[in-house]
Design a protein around this motif. Structure first.
Motif, PDB file in Angstrom:
ATOM      1  N   LYS A   1      34.239 -27.897  20.015  1.00  0.00           N
ATOM      2  CA  LYS A   1      34.978 -29.090  19.636  1.00  0.00           C
ATOM      3  C   LYS A   1      36.450 -28.776  19.441  1.00  0.00           C
ATOM      4  O   LYS A   1      36.814 -27.780  18.817  1.00  0.00           O
ATOM      5  CB  LYS A   1      34.393 -29.657  18.338  1.00  0.00           C
ATOM      6  CG  LYS A   1      34.889 -31.039  17.970  1.00  0.00           C
ATOM      7  CD  LYS A   1      34.165 -31.530  16.735  1.00  0.00           C
ATOM      8  CE  LYS A   1      34.604 -32.939  16.362  1.00  0.00           C
ATOM      9  NZ  LYS A   1      33.906 -33.414  15.134  1.00  0.00           N
ATOM     10  N   ALA A   2      37.320 -29.621  20.000  1.00  0.00           N
ATOM     11  CA  ALA A   2      38.761 -29.404  19.881  1.00  0.00           C
ATOM     12  C   ALA A   2      39.197 -29.540  18.428  1.00  0.00           C
ATOM     13  O   ALA A   2      38.652 -30.343  17.666  1.00  0.00           O
ATOM     14  CB  ALA A   2      39.525 -30.406  20.743  1.00  0.00           C
TER      15      ALA A   2
ATOM     16  N   GLY B   1      39.926 -39.868   8.378  1.00  0.00           N
ATOM     17  CA  GLY B   1      39.060 -38.759   8.765  1.00  0.00           C
ATOM     18  C   GLY B   1      39.583 -37.398   8.362  1.00  0.00           C
ATOM     19  O   GLY B   1      39.372 -36.412   9.071  1.00  0.00           O
ATOM     20  N   ALA B   2      40.230 -37.326   7.206  1.00  0.00           N
ATOM     21  CA  ALA B   2      40.784 -36.045   6.749  1.00  0.00           C
ATOM     22  C   ALA B   2      39.709 -34.981   6.572  1.00  0.00           C
ATOM     23  O   ALA B   2      39.978 -33.783   6.731  1.00  0.00           O
ATOM     24  CB  ALA B   2      41.554 -36.244   5.441  1.00  0.00           C
ATOM     25  N   ASP B   3      38.494 -35.405   6.261  1.00  0.00           N
ATOM     26  CA  ASP B   3      37.413 -34.440   6.063  1.00  0.00           C
ATOM     27  C   ASP B   3      36.994 -33.766   7.367  1.00  0.00           C
ATOM     28  O   ASP B   3      36.256 -32.775   7.358  1.00  0.00           O
ATOM     29  CB  ASP B   3      36.216 -35.112   5.402  1.00  0.00           C
ATOM     30  CG  ASP B   3      35.686 -36.296   6.195  1.00  0.00           C
ATOM     31  OD1 ASP B   3      36.399 -36.773   7.111  1.00  0.00           O
ATOM     32  OD2 ASP B   3      34.565 -36.753   5.912  1.00  0.00           O
ATOM     33  N   ASP B   4      37.479 -34.275   8.488  1.00  0.00           N
ATOM     34  CA  ASP B   4      37.157 -33.697   9.799  1.00  0.00           C
ATOM     35  C   ASP B   4      38.348 -32.946  10.395  1.00  0.00           C
ATOM     36  O   ASP B   4      38.288 -32.467  11.519  1.00  0.00           O
ATOM     37  CB  ASP B   4      36.720 -34.823  10.756  1.00  0.00           C
ATOM     38  CG  ASP B   4      36.324 -34.307  12.121  1.00  0.00           C
ATOM     39  OD1 ASP B   4      35.503 -33.377  12.184  1.00  0.00           O
ATOM     40  OD2 ASP B   4      36.853 -34.815  13.137  1.00  0.00           O
ATOM     41  N   CYS B   5      39.436 -32.842   9.620  1.00  0.00           N
ATOM     42  CA  CYS B   5      40.659 -32.224  10.142  1.00  0.00           C
ATOM     43  C   CYS B   5      40.694 -30.719   9.860  1.00  0.00           C
ATOM     44  O   CYS B   5      40.187 -30.256   8.844  1.00  0.00           O
ATOM     45  CB  CYS B   5      41.897 -32.882   9.515  1.00  0.00           C
ATOM     46  SG  CYS B   5      42.164 -34.564  10.104  1.00  0.00           S
ATOM     47  N   ASP B   6      41.295 -29.988  10.791  1.00  0.00           N
ATOM     48  CA  ASP B   6      41.473 -28.550  10.635  1.00  0.00           C
ATOM     49  C   ASP B   6      42.828 -28.215  10.023  1.00  0.00           C
ATOM     50  O   ASP B   6      42.969 -27.245   9.295  1.00  0.00           O
ATOM     51  CB  ASP B   6      41.349 -27.851  11.982  1.00  0.00           C
ATOM     52  CG  ASP B   6      39.987 -28.066  12.617  1.00  0.00           C
ATOM     53  OD1 ASP B   6      39.030 -27.435  12.159  1.00  0.00           O
ATOM     54  OD2 ASP B   6      39.889 -28.882  13.551  1.00  0.00           O
ATOM     55  N   ILE B   7      43.826 -29.035  10.347  1.00  0.00           N
ATOM     56  CA  ILE B   7      45.185 -28.791   9.859  1.00  0.00           C
ATOM     57  C   ILE B   7      45.825 -30.120   9.493  1.00  0.00           C
ATOM     58  O   ILE B   7      45.728 -31.103  10.229  1.00  0.00           O
ATOM     59  CB  ILE B   7      46.057 -28.084  10.911  1.00  0.00           C
ATOM     60  CG1 ILE B   7      45.483 -26.722  11.269  1.00  0.00           C
ATOM     61  CG2 ILE B   7      47.493 -27.923  10.420  1.00  0.00           C
ATOM     62  CD1 ILE B   7      46.258 -25.973  12.341  1.00  0.00           C
ATOM     63  N   CYS B   8      46.496 -30.143   8.361  1.00  0.00           N
ATOM     64  CA  CYS B   8      47.289 -31.306   7.945  1.00  0.00           C
ATOM     65  C   CYS B   8      48.752 -30.893   7.946  1.00  0.00           C
ATOM     66  O   CYS B   8      49.112 -29.867   7.360  1.00  0.00           O
ATOM     67  CB  CYS B   8      46.867 -31.762   6.546  1.00  0.00           C
ATOM     68  SG  CYS B   8      48.079 -32.817   5.721  1.00  0.00           S
TER      69      CYS B   8
ATOM     70  N   GLY C   1      45.426 -30.015  24.225  1.00  0.00           N
ATOM     71  CA  GLY C   1      44.009 -30.296  24.053  1.00  0.00           C
ATOM     72  C   GLY C   1      43.546 -30.569  22.642  1.00  0.00           C
ATOM     73  O   GLY C   1      42.340 -30.684  22.402  1.00  0.00           O
ATOM     74  N   TYR C   2      44.457 -30.714  21.694  1.00  0.00           N
ATOM     75  CA  TYR C   2      44.063 -30.977  20.313  1.00  0.00           C
ATOM     76  C   TYR C   2      43.884 -32.469  20.064  1.00  0.00           C
ATOM     77  O   TYR C   2      44.553 -33.297  20.674  1.00  0.00           O
ATOM     78  CB  TYR C   2      45.106 -30.412  19.347  1.00  0.00           C
ATOM     79  CG  TYR C   2      45.299 -28.930  19.502  1.00  0.00           C
ATOM     80  CD1 TYR C   2      44.330 -28.035  19.030  1.00  0.00           C
ATOM     81  CD2 TYR C   2      46.406 -28.406  20.142  1.00  0.00           C
ATOM     82  CE1 TYR C   2      44.481 -26.674  19.184  1.00  0.00           C
ATOM     83  CE2 TYR C   2      46.574 -27.045  20.311  1.00  0.00           C
ATOM     84  CZ  TYR C   2      45.605 -26.179  19.834  1.00  0.00           C
ATOM     85  OH  TYR C   2      45.753 -24.832  20.002  1.00  0.00           O
ATOM     86  N   ARG C   3      42.981 -32.784  19.165  1.00  0.00           N
ATOM     87  CA  ARG C   3      42.794 -34.168  18.740  1.00  0.00           C
ATOM     88  C   ARG C   3      43.839 -34.482  17.665  1.00  0.00           C
ATOM     89  O   ARG C   3      44.010 -33.711  16.724  1.00  0.00           O
ATOM     90  CB  ARG C   3      41.388 -34.387  18.187  1.00  0.00           C
ATOM     91  CG  ARG C   3      40.291 -34.231  19.237  1.00  0.00           C
ATOM     92  CD  ARG C   3      38.930 -34.522  18.643  1.00  0.00           C
ATOM     93  NE  ARG C   3      38.558 -33.524  17.651  1.00  0.00           N
ATOM     94  CZ  ARG C   3      37.997 -33.797  16.480  1.00  0.00           C
ATOM     95  NH1 ARG C   3      37.760 -35.049  16.128  1.00  0.00           N
ATOM     96  NH2 ARG C   3      37.675 -32.825  15.642  1.00  0.00           N
ATOM     97  N   ILE C   4      44.497 -35.613  17.788  1.00  0.00           N
ATOM     98  CA  ILE C   4      45.612 -35.937  16.894  1.00  0.00           C
ATOM     99  C   ILE C   4      45.368 -37.263  16.187  1.00  0.00           C
ATOM    100  O   ILE C   4      45.032 -38.270  16.812  1.00  0.00           O
ATOM    101  CB  ILE C   4      46.939 -36.043  17.682  1.00  0.00           C
ATOM    102  CG1 ILE C   4      47.172 -34.795  18.535  1.00  0.00           C
ATOM    103  CG2 ILE C   4      48.097 -36.281  16.710  1.00  0.00           C
ATOM    104  CD1 ILE C   4      47.293 -33.524  17.753  1.00  0.00           C
ATOM    105  N   THR C   5      45.568 -37.253  14.872  1.00  0.00           N
ATOM    106  CA  THR C   5      45.586 -38.483  14.078  1.00  0.00           C
ATOM    107  C   THR C   5      46.912 -38.533  13.331  1.00  0.00           C
ATOM    108  O   THR C   5      47.336 -37.539  12.747  1.00  0.00           O
ATOM    109  CB  THR C   5      44.422 -38.536  13.068  1.00  0.00           C
ATOM    110  OG1 THR C   5      43.180 -38.545  13.771  1.00  0.00           O
ATOM    111  CG2 THR C   5      44.511 -39.799  12.206  1.00  0.00           C
TER     112      THR C   5
END
Length: 225
Positions: A3-4, A66-73, A27-31
């Motif tokens: 998963k990206a 969806g912060a609980d699914d984030c790798d980096i903030c 290729g990263y998912r961005i919010t």
């Protein structure tokens, strides 16, 4: 399939847009979270990017994003206190692995580290240059000394009279320890090579040791800036 990684950008319309475009292509998912309605609408036009309108310092909004699914903030607002709160919430409430904050006041850097922020930078161009060298996400620890004052990140503008104008990078006598992170040319970011030609109008983002700062500027621009 692996998963990206998911990156959360909070605030900073133009900074968030620049980072989102660069990270999306890798290729990263961005919010993106932005509390200005017009800015959020503008950012929502970016393809492949999720945009949430609201205040990134609010727990419920971070949850909705969806912060609980984030790798980096990465907190990019113009208010240091908002950036700190957002990073603390992401780290403590949502277990985000890495938090990054920009600050406008370098005197606050140590305080931000003490409060649990993983990486602190004073200039967004620092983040950009590191991203362009593919070291931001997986090797961010290597960039930490930039924010601790051990080295300096310079933005050196080149004009027609600059010694570096019209030269290739390898032709310039660089002080030891100086590294060109990237070259900003109009609306483009160039990852430099040895044969990259420097032109008037370019802005060079250079990473240098404290003792080489003046010498580096003089080698490029001929004068301190």
């Amino acid at each position: 399939m692996k998963k990206a990684k998911h990156i959360l950008l909070i605030g900073g319309k133009n900074k968030a847009k620049s980072l989102a475009l660069s990270l999306r292509e890798k290729g990263y998912r961005i919010t993106i979270i932005n509390k200005n309605k017009e800015d959020a609408l503008e950012l929502s036009k970016l393809k492949g990017v999720t945009v949430v309108h609201g205040d990134g310092t609010k727990h419920y909004l971070l949850e909705d994003a969806g912060a609980d699914d984030c790798d980096i903030c990465i907190a990019l607002t113009s208010k240091d206190e908002d950036n700190l709160v957002a990073c603390q919430l992401c780290k403590r409430q949502f277990n985000v692995e890495k938090t990054v904050s920009i600050v406008t006041d370098p005197k606050k850097i140590d305080f931000f580290y003490q409060m649990g922020v993983d990486s602190v930078v004073c200039v967004v161009s620092t983040v950009t240059s590191i991203i362009e060298h593919k070291a931001f996400l997986d090797k961010f620890a290597h960039a930490v000394p930039l924010a601790e004052g051990q080295v300096q990140v310079l933005e050196v503008q080149i004009d027609a009279a600059s010694p570096a104008n019209g030269k290739k990078l390898w032709e310039i006598e660089w002080p030891k320890g100086s590294i060109v992170g990237c070259i900003l040319r109009r609306d483009k970011t160039i990852v430099p090579q040895g044969d990259t030609l420097i032109r008037a109008g370019d802005t060079l983002v250079v990473i240098v040791g404290n003792e080489e700062e003046l010498e580096t500027v003089e080698a490029l621009a001929g004068r301190a800036q």
